[in-house]
Design a protein around this motif. Structure first.
Motif, PDB file in Angstrom:
ATOM      1  N   ASP A 162       0.631  -4.691  -9.449  1.00 26.69           N
ATOM      2  CA  ASP A 162       0.059  -4.272  -8.160  1.00 26.69           C
ATOM      3  C   ASP A 162       0.331  -2.809  -7.860  1.00 26.69           C
ATOM      4  O   ASP A 162       0.186  -2.373  -6.726  1.00 26.69           O
ATOM      5  N   LEU A 163       0.733  -2.048  -8.867  1.00 22.37           N
ATOM      6  CA  LEU A 163       0.932  -0.613  -8.644  1.00 22.37           C
ATOM      7  C   LEU A 163      -0.259   0.152  -9.239  1.00 22.37           C
ATOM      8  O   LEU A 163      -0.088   1.126  -9.952  1.00 22.37           O
ATOM      9  N   THR A 164      -1.439  -0.333  -8.953  1.00 22.06           N
ATOM     10  CA  THR A 164      -2.733   0.285  -9.269  1.00 22.06           C
ATOM     11  C   THR A 164      -3.060   0.277 -10.769  1.00 22.06           C
ATOM     12  O   THR A 164      -3.989   0.953 -11.200  1.00 22.06           O
ATOM     13  N   GLN A 218       1.948   1.764  -3.525  1.00 20.23           N
ATOM     14  CA  GLN A 218       0.809   2.186  -4.362  1.00 20.23           C
ATOM     15  C   GLN A 218       0.475   3.668  -4.143  1.00 20.23           C
ATOM     16  O   GLN A 218      -0.016   4.336  -5.064  1.00 20.23           O
ATOM     17  N   TYR A 235       1.360   6.192  -6.699  1.00 21.81           N
ATOM     18  CA  TYR A 235       0.619   6.249  -7.959  1.00 21.81           C
ATOM     19  C   TYR A 235      -0.808   6.780  -7.782  1.00 21.81           C
ATOM     20  O   TYR A 235      -1.336   7.455  -8.658  1.00 21.81           O
ATOM     21  N   LEU A 236      -1.434   6.445  -6.647  1.00 18.71           N
ATOM     22  CA  LEU A 236      -2.873   6.707  -6.494  1.00 18.71           C
ATOM     23  C   LEU A 236      -3.227   8.195  -6.551  1.00 18.71           C
ATOM     24  O   LEU A 236      -4.277   8.567  -7.075  1.00 18.71           O
ATOM     25  N   ARG A 260      -4.699  10.453  -9.533  1.00 18.97           N
ATOM     26  CA  ARG A 260      -6.118  10.471  -9.940  1.00 18.97           C
ATOM     27  C   ARG A 260      -6.942  11.502  -9.191  1.00 18.97           C
ATOM     28  O   ARG A 260      -8.155  11.592  -9.378  1.00 18.97           O
ATOM     29  N   ALA A 265      -1.582   5.223 -14.369  1.00 20.23           N
ATOM     30  CA  ALA A 265      -2.035   5.954 -13.179  1.00 20.23           C
ATOM     31  C   ALA A 265      -2.405   7.390 -13.522  1.00 20.23           C
ATOM     32  O   ALA A 265      -3.111   8.049 -12.761  1.00 20.23           O
ATOM     33  N   GLN A 268       2.431   0.898 -15.597  1.00 17.76           N
ATOM     34  CA  GLN A 268       1.424   1.208 -14.569  1.00 17.76           C
ATOM     35  C   GLN A 268       1.448   2.684 -14.175  1.00 17.76           C
ATOM     36  O   GLN A 268       0.414   3.268 -13.852  1.00 17.76           O
ATOM     37  N   ALA A 294       0.837  -1.210   0.000  1.00 17.13           N
ATOM     38  CA  ALA A 294       0.000   0.000   0.000  1.00 17.13           C
ATOM     39  C   ALA A 294       0.871   1.259   0.000  1.00 17.13           C
ATOM     40  O   ALA A 294       0.545   2.257  -0.664  1.00 17.13           O
ATOM     41  N   SER A 302      -4.064  -2.394 -12.696  1.00 15.57           N
ATOM     42  CA  SER A 302      -5.010  -3.372 -13.241  1.00 15.57           C
ATOM     43  C   SER A 302      -6.382  -2.738 -13.528  1.00 15.57           C
ATOM     44  O   SER A 302      -7.023  -3.068 -14.528  1.00 15.57           O
ATOM     45  N   LYS A 303      -6.821  -1.824 -12.675  1.00 12.79           N
ATOM     46  CA  LYS A 303      -8.154  -1.223 -12.915  1.00 12.79           C
ATOM     47  C   LYS A 303      -8.170  -0.312 -14.137  1.00 12.79           C
ATOM     48  O   LYS A 303      -9.037  -0.478 -15.017  1.00 12.79           O
TER      49      LYS A 303
END
Ligand code: CAA
Length: 255
Positions: free
Chosen positions: A153-155, A98, A101-102, A105, A129, A125, A95, A157-158
């Protein structure tokens, strides 16, 4: 250029540069001799930039120095095996990475990845992001993680599934194949493809266009579009009304 709140020395050690010019912040991945491979310090440095970003920044550009945007994780960390940083990790550890990157957004900013050359694994990724991607005609994307035995897993996949759809995302991940610029544009992974020499100019034009929109309108529009995918039509119509009323009041109130 304004002084940033983050320590330039620490960022340099993390392979990052950070500049602010008015409402525009630029993050540069700056280990070109390693094709901007990323370490834990890189991801934590990105998180620090996000935590300390001045409120008046409206656009964040993420770019890479040298021939590649980023070759992803520094494979030196993998090579250390059981003596390396991944031998005993937990949910909080991932986390924390991550978090780098998060924040890209966040509704208050529009983030743009300016991608040339390779964007592999964590580099792909990072581009995912961002809200928008401007790429050169020699750019390519590769989700290398499954080939190394791990998941993205660095955000990433979505946004990958949101952009290309589940079947294509599955194919890209499990084959780890390289997606060239023209296919990336067809799949919606790039808003714009330009010759390498035009990348900075194209990003500059996009930034200028984004900044021409009133700040409150830009934030409200990003919030509105970001929820559209999970809303019903009725819910989204209500969200449009909620977003519009304060803007109309501000634009047309009697003075
Ligand atoms: N980690 C560490 N060093 C790297 C690196 C990486 N990911 N990628 C490149 N380098 C180093 C090379 O070892 C080379 O070092 P030397 O000069 O000491 O030999 C230097 O950078 C230049 O690399 P190349 O000569 O290979 O440059 P190129 O332009 O011909 O090729 C490339 C560029 C296609 C990116 C190629 O270097 C490459 O395939 N790199 C590995 C990419 C990779 O597999 N990354 C892992 C992604 S998975 C991930 O990111 C997981 C995650 O957890 C997020």
């Amino acid at each position: 250029m304004a002084e940033s709140a983050v320590n330039d020395g620490e960022l340099a050690a993390a392979g990052l540069r950070f500049d602010i010019d008015g409402a525009v912040a630029t993050i540069t991945l700056s280990r070109p001799e390693r094709r901007n491979a990323m370490t834990l310090a890189t991801w934590r440095g990105l998180a620090t930039i996000g935590q300390t970003l001045p409120d008046d920044v409206r656009v964040v550009v993420v770019r890479g120095e040298g021939p590649s945007f980023s070759a992803g994780i520094d494979l030196g960390m993998f090579a250390q095996g059981a003596d390396g940083p991944f031998s005993d990790v937990d949910d909080d550890f991932i986390a924390g990475l991550q978090a780098g990157y998060l924040w890209l957004r966040r509704p208050e900013i529009v983030s743009i990845a300016a991608v040339q050359g390779h964007a592999i694994g964590g580099g792909f990724q990072l581009a995912l992001a961002c809200d928008l991607r401007v790429i050169t005609d020699d750019a390519s994307f590769c989700m290398k993680e499954p080939a190394l035995g791990i998941v993205p897993d660095l955000t990433g996949s979505k946004p990958l599934v949101d952009i290309v759809g589940y079947p294509r995302a599955l194919e890209l991940c499990l084959t780890s194949r390289t997606v060239p610029a023209d296919e990336a544009a067809r799949l919606g992974l790039a808003e714009l493809v330009v010759p390498a020499a035009d990348l900075d100019g194209a990003v500059g034009d996009l930034v200028a266009a984004l900044l021409a929109v009133r700040p409150a309108t830009a934030v409200a529009t990003k919030r509105l579009l970001a929820q559209a995918g999970r809303n019903t039509l009725t819910e989204q119509a209500a969200a449009e009304r909620r977003a519009q009323l304060p803007l109309l009041a501000d634009l047309f109130q009697k003075r």
